[in-house]
Structures are given as structure tokens and as C-alpha cells.
Design a protein around this motif. Structure first.
Motif, mmCIF file in Angstrom:
data_model
loop_
_atom_site.group_PDB
_atom_site.id
_atom_site.type_symbol
_atom_site.label_atom_id
_atom_site.label_comp_id
_atom_site.label_asym_id
_atom_site.label_seq_id
_atom_site.Cartn_x
_atom_site.Cartn_y
_atom_site.Cartn_z
ATOM 1 N N ASP A 171 0.584 -1.253 -0.078
ATOM 2 C CA ASP A 171 0.130 0.126 -0.165
ATOM 3 C C ASP A 171 0.748 1.148 0.070
ATOM 4 O O ASP A 171 0.403 2.194 -0.625
ATOM 5 N N TRP A 172 1.984 1.372 0.821
ATOM 6 C CA TRP A 172 2.622 2.518 0.866
ATOM 7 C C TRP A 172 3.284 2.952 -0.388
ATOM 8 O O TRP A 172 3.592 3.980 -0.720
ATOM 9 N N HIS A 173 3.987 1.660 -1.083
ATOM 10 C CA HIS A 173 4.782 1.954 -2.116
ATOM 11 C C HIS A 173 3.949 2.392 -3.339
ATOM 12 O O HIS A 173 4.159 3.443 -4.005
ATOM 13 N N THR A 174 2.397 1.768 -3.290
ATOM 14 C CA THR A 174 1.664 2.088 -4.518
ATOM 15 C C THR A 174 1.334 3.409 -4.273
ATOM 16 O O THR A 174 1.205 4.246 -5.147
ATOM 17 N N ASP A 175 0.960 4.027 -3.072
ATOM 18 C CA ASP A 175 0.920 5.447 -2.963
ATOM 19 C C ASP A 175 2.085 6.353 -3.099
ATOM 20 O O ASP A 175 1.623 7.370 -4.005
ATOM 21 N N THR A 176 3.141 5.920 -3.067
ATOM 22 C CA THR A 176 4.301 6.580 -3.242
ATOM 23 C C THR A 176 4.222 6.532 -4.844
ATOM 24 O O THR A 176 4.734 7.894 -5.576
ATOM 25 N N VAL A 177 4.218 5.636 -5.642
ATOM 26 C CA VAL A 177 4.460 5.750 -7.026
ATOM 27 C C VAL A 177 3.251 6.319 -7.790
ATOM 28 O O VAL A 177 3.696 7.035 -8.682
ATOM 29 N N MET A 178 1.915 6.204 -7.291
ATOM 30 C CA MET A 178 0.765 7.045 -7.787
ATOM 31 C C MET A 178 1.068 8.503 -7.559
ATOM 32 O O MET A 178 0.794 9.461 -8.593
ATOM 33 N N GLY A 179 1.582 8.765 -6.402
ATOM 34 C CA GLY A 179 1.976 10.331 -6.094
ATOM 35 C C GLY A 179 3.071 10.828 -7.157
ATOM 36 O O GLY A 179 3.062 11.940 -7.668
ATOM 37 N N LEU A 180 3.916 9.850 -7.578
ATOM 38 C CA LEU A 180 5.021 10.335 -8.745
ATOM 39 C C LEU A 180 4.360 10.368 -10.072
ATOM 40 O O LEU A 180 4.767 11.266 -10.882
ATOM 41 N N VAL A 181 3.303 9.382 -10.339
ATOM 42 C CA VAL A 181 2.629 9.626 -11.484
ATOM 43 C C VAL A 181 1.738 10.944 -11.653
ATOM 44 O O VAL A 181 1.798 11.721 -12.701
ATOM 45 N N HIS A 182 1.359 11.333 -10.560
ATOM 46 C CA HIS A 182 0.520 12.749 -10.445
ATOM 47 C C HIS A 182 1.504 14.010 -10.789
ATOM 48 O O HIS A 182 1.352 14.617 -11.527
ATOM 49 N N ALA A 183 2.659 13.890 -10.027
ATOM 50 C CA ALA A 183 3.851 14.712 -10.068
ATOM 51 C C ALA A 183 4.243 14.705 -11.654
ATOM 52 O O ALA A 183 4.684 16.021 -12.167
ATOM 53 N N SER A 184 4.560 13.736 -12.096
ATOM 54 C CA SER A 184 4.818 13.607 -13.458
ATOM 55 C C SER A 184 4.082 14.361 -14.739
ATOM 56 O O SER A 184 4.470 14.946 -15.445
ATOM 57 N N ALA A 185 2.667 14.319 -14.313
ATOM 58 C CA ALA A 185 1.721 14.867 -15.048
ATOM 59 C C ALA A 185 1.946 16.332 -14.895
ATOM 60 O O ALA A 185 1.539 17.331 -16.056
ATOM 61 N N LEU A 186 2.189 16.999 -13.652
ATOM 62 C CA LEU A 186 2.396 18.636 -13.556
ATOM 63 C C LEU A 186 3.716 18.769 -14.439
ATOM 64 O O LEU A 186 3.771 20.029 -14.906
ATOM 65 N N PHE A 187 4.709 17.834 -14.198
ATOM 66 C CA PHE A 187 5.985 18.305 -14.734
ATOM 67 C C PHE A 187 5.629 18.472 -16.500
ATOM 68 O O PHE A 187 6.198 19.352 -17.120
ATOM 69 N N GLU A 188 5.167 17.307 -16.951
ATOM 70 C CA GLU A 188 4.738 17.354 -18.288
ATOM 71 C C GLU A 188 3.863 18.627 -18.819
ATOM 72 O O GLU A 188 4.010 19.276 -19.845
ATOM 73 N N ALA A 189 2.856 18.973 -17.939
ATOM 74 C CA ALA A 189 1.989 20.112 -18.386
ATOM 75 C C ALA A 189 2.987 21.417 -18.415
ATOM 76 O O ALA A 189 2.498 22.263 -19.373
ATOM 77 N N ALA A 190 3.940 21.617 -17.531
ATOM 78 C CA ALA A 190 4.810 22.700 -17.682
ATOM 79 C C ALA A 190 5.951 22.881 -18.573
ATOM 80 O O ALA A 190 6.639 23.834 -18.595
#
Length: 330
Positions: A158-177
Motif C-alpha cells: 500500500d505505501w509503495h503504491t501510494d508513493t508511485v501514484m504520487g509520482l505519476v501525478h507529479a509527472s503529469a504536472l511536470f509534463e504540463a509545464a
């Protein structure tokens, strides 16, 4: 009919099934050369189909080519052949990724032919999956499939999945910028009236985008940037995606090719198991995020792909280049 005609027909059919493999943005960065005198089928990477901004080291390019190589092995074994593979056979040519002989000895034989029905059935699904859990025995089988290719598939807690999904969302922000990244993605997406089934032979067509995310949980890349797909529907994705991380101990071109073969093996096995899949490479495209995707307690030093697994729409086939465009006989 010339003596070489049956052999050319056989090689062409193998390549037609090999190129059903996934690749970043469906760029299909591979070329095949069959040398009729030696009987060697060469696999080459095509740097013209690379992603300079998102994949500057060509890691994703190698993974896509490795997936095609595994598809070739499956197609060959289905026909009773014994593919003997040598990776990176020409040190002076980094784009010469593999040599395949189709007449290997008994030790090169296997049972990969059973995966062949999944070659044409496997499609990336960017649609919501149900909340139904994936049985542990299926996950164990996928992990075993990756090990057969010298790689590791980690199913995070669970904790690792949450971490990876947080990275997925962060990468979307990086991409948009990042204008350069968004321009690169636009080059490989097909939208508007020309985005129908006959629109080109590569790239990601609009029908494969899937719906827009209804909230912030969507674990898939949103190819349909605002303004390009005004009538695209929205949907709520699964609350807790089931993901698996494919990785290796090394981070070299050979490791990337092995990861690509393991990726295709896992995806084909998952397809036969009745699972739908999609691939998430977004966090792995940013050096500042990629290292954080790994589990510090595992033996996987480098993560090469995040695989989303579950039950849902299988997705539709995306275009593929004709064998005549990627295969040469010399």
C-alpha cells in the motif's frame, strides 16, 4: 517461385507478429534485416523514431525493441522454430540490438508458442478498471514470467503504491509545464477528423486515449490535451490501482532489452489470464522522479516500467506499420 520465396514469406509473417509489441507513444522504433546468406534476422533500433526530450538515453526505445524481439520469439516457436538470440552483437554499432537465428539447437527450444494467441489480443487499455482484486496466484505467475527473462516484477504494498501514484501525478504536472515534452507528445498523437482507424500507421489515435479523468486518481497518461478533444467523455478511475513495477539490477542497453522482453512476456501472460493492462512510464521519464519509484528494500535497482493491471475494457488495437516498411532482405 524462387527458392527464397517461402523463407521470405516465413520471415515476413514472424515480423508481422513481432511488431504488435507496445512501444512508447506507439512510435514503433524498430527495423529488421534478414541476411539470406547467413540466415540471421537482425533487429535494429531506429533513432529517427526516438523521443529526444522524454527518452534522451533511448531506454524506452530499447524496451520497445526488446518487446518486439520477444514477440518474434513467440511467433517463431509457435511455428516449431528454435530462435537463438544474441543481444548487442556488434559493439561498434549501438543500434544493432540483436541477431536471431531461427535454427538454434535443442537447448534454444521452449514453450513460448502457447503465448501466441495473445499477440493480437493484447492492447493497452486507458479505461477505468473495476475494483475487483487481481488474485495472488495470477500476480505470482506474472512475477515468475519476468524472472524467466532475467528481470524482476515487484507488486508493491500500500505505501509503495501510494508513493508511485504520487509520482505519476507529479509527472503529469511536470509534463504540463514543459513545452518541449507536450510538443513531442503531440507529434505522436492523432486527433480530430484524421484520428479515425485509417489515420496513419503509428502514434496513438484518439480512440485509444480513453476518457478524461473525473478526479485526480486516473493512473493513465492524458494524451487528449485541453482544446484538442472537446467531446471526449469523463470517467472515474479505480480508487486504488493495482500496479506492478518491472525492473533490473543494472541500467544498461542490454538490461533495457531484457526488460522489454520481460515486459512483453508479462503482458501476454496477463492477457491470457483475462487481465487488462496499461503502461505508465511517466515518472520514469524524469530523472528527479525515477529513483523514487523503486522499493529501497528490493533487489531491483532500476525501474523500467509501471504496469497497471485489472479487470476492465481490453482496449482496441492501435495502428501498426506494414512489415514491408520495417523489414529488408539483403
Amino acid at each position: 517461385m524462387s527458392p527464397t520465396a517461402p523463407l521470405r514469406s516465413l520471415v515476413t509473417s514472424l515480423v508481422e507478429e513481432a511488431v504488435l509489441a507496445p512501444s512508447m507513444h506507439n512510435a514503433q522504433p524498430w527495423r529488421f534485416v534478414h541476411r539470406e546468406a547467413s540466415g540471421v534476422l537482425e533487429l535494429h533500433g531506429d533513432p529517427a523514431r526516438g523521443m529526444p526530450r522524454q527518452d534522451p538515453d533511448h531506454r524506452a526505445l530499447h524496451i520497445g525493441c526488446g518487446a518486439a524481439l520477444f514477440g518474434l520469439r513467440v511467433a517463431a516457436e509457435h511455428r516449431g522454430l528454435r530462435p537463438d538470440v544474441r543481444l548487442l552483437p556488434a559493439p561498434g554499432d549501438p543500434w544493432h540490438l540483436a541477431d536471431v537465428r531461427l535454427d538454434g539447437g535443442p537447448e534454444t527450444g521452449g514453450d513460448l508458442g502457447v503465448l501466441r494467441p495473445a499477440l493480437a489480443r493484447r492492447h493497452t487499455s486507458r479505461f477505468p478498471f473495476t475494483e475487483e482484486p487481481v488474485p495472488a496466484e495470477l500476480l505470482d505467475g506474472l512475477c515468475a514470467a519476468a524472472r524467466l527473462e532475467g528481470c524482476r516484477l515487484i507488486v508493491p504494498g500500500d505505501w509503495h503504491t501510494d508513493t508511485v501514484m504520487g509520482l505519476v501525478h507529479a509527472s503529469a504536472l511536470f509534463e504540463a509545464a514543459d513545452d518541449a515534452v507536450r510538443a513531442e507528445i503531440a507529434t505522436w498523437t492523432r486527433t480530430g477528423e484524421a484520428a479515425g482507424e485509417a489515420a496513419g500507421t503509428d502514434g496513438v489515435p484518439a480512440y485509444a486515449f480513453g476518457p478524461r479523468q473525473y478526479d485526480v486518481t486516473a493512473p493513465v497518461r492524458d494524451f487528449g490535451t485541453p482544446g484538442r478533444m472537446p467531446v471526449r467523455p469523463s470517467a472515474r478511475f479505480e480508487k486504488t490501482p493495482r500496479i506492478a513495477l518491472l525492473g533490473t539490477a543494472a541500467d544498461t542497453p542490454e538490461a533495457w532489452l531484457r526488460a522489454g522482453q520481460a515486459l512483453q512476456r508479462v503482458l501476454l501472460r496477463a492477457t491470457l489470464d483475462g487481465l487488462s493492462t496499461s503502461l505508465m512510464s511517466q515518472p520514469l521519464e524524469w530523472p528527479e522522479l525515477r529513483f523514487d519509484a523503486r522499493d529501497p528494500l528490493s533487489a531491483v535497482g532500476y525501474v523500467h516500467m509501471i504496469i497497471r493491471l485489472g479487470y476492465g475494457p481490453a482496449g482496441r488495437a492501435t495502428p501498426r506499420r506494414a512489415a514491408s516498411d520495417v523489414l529488408a532482405f539483403v
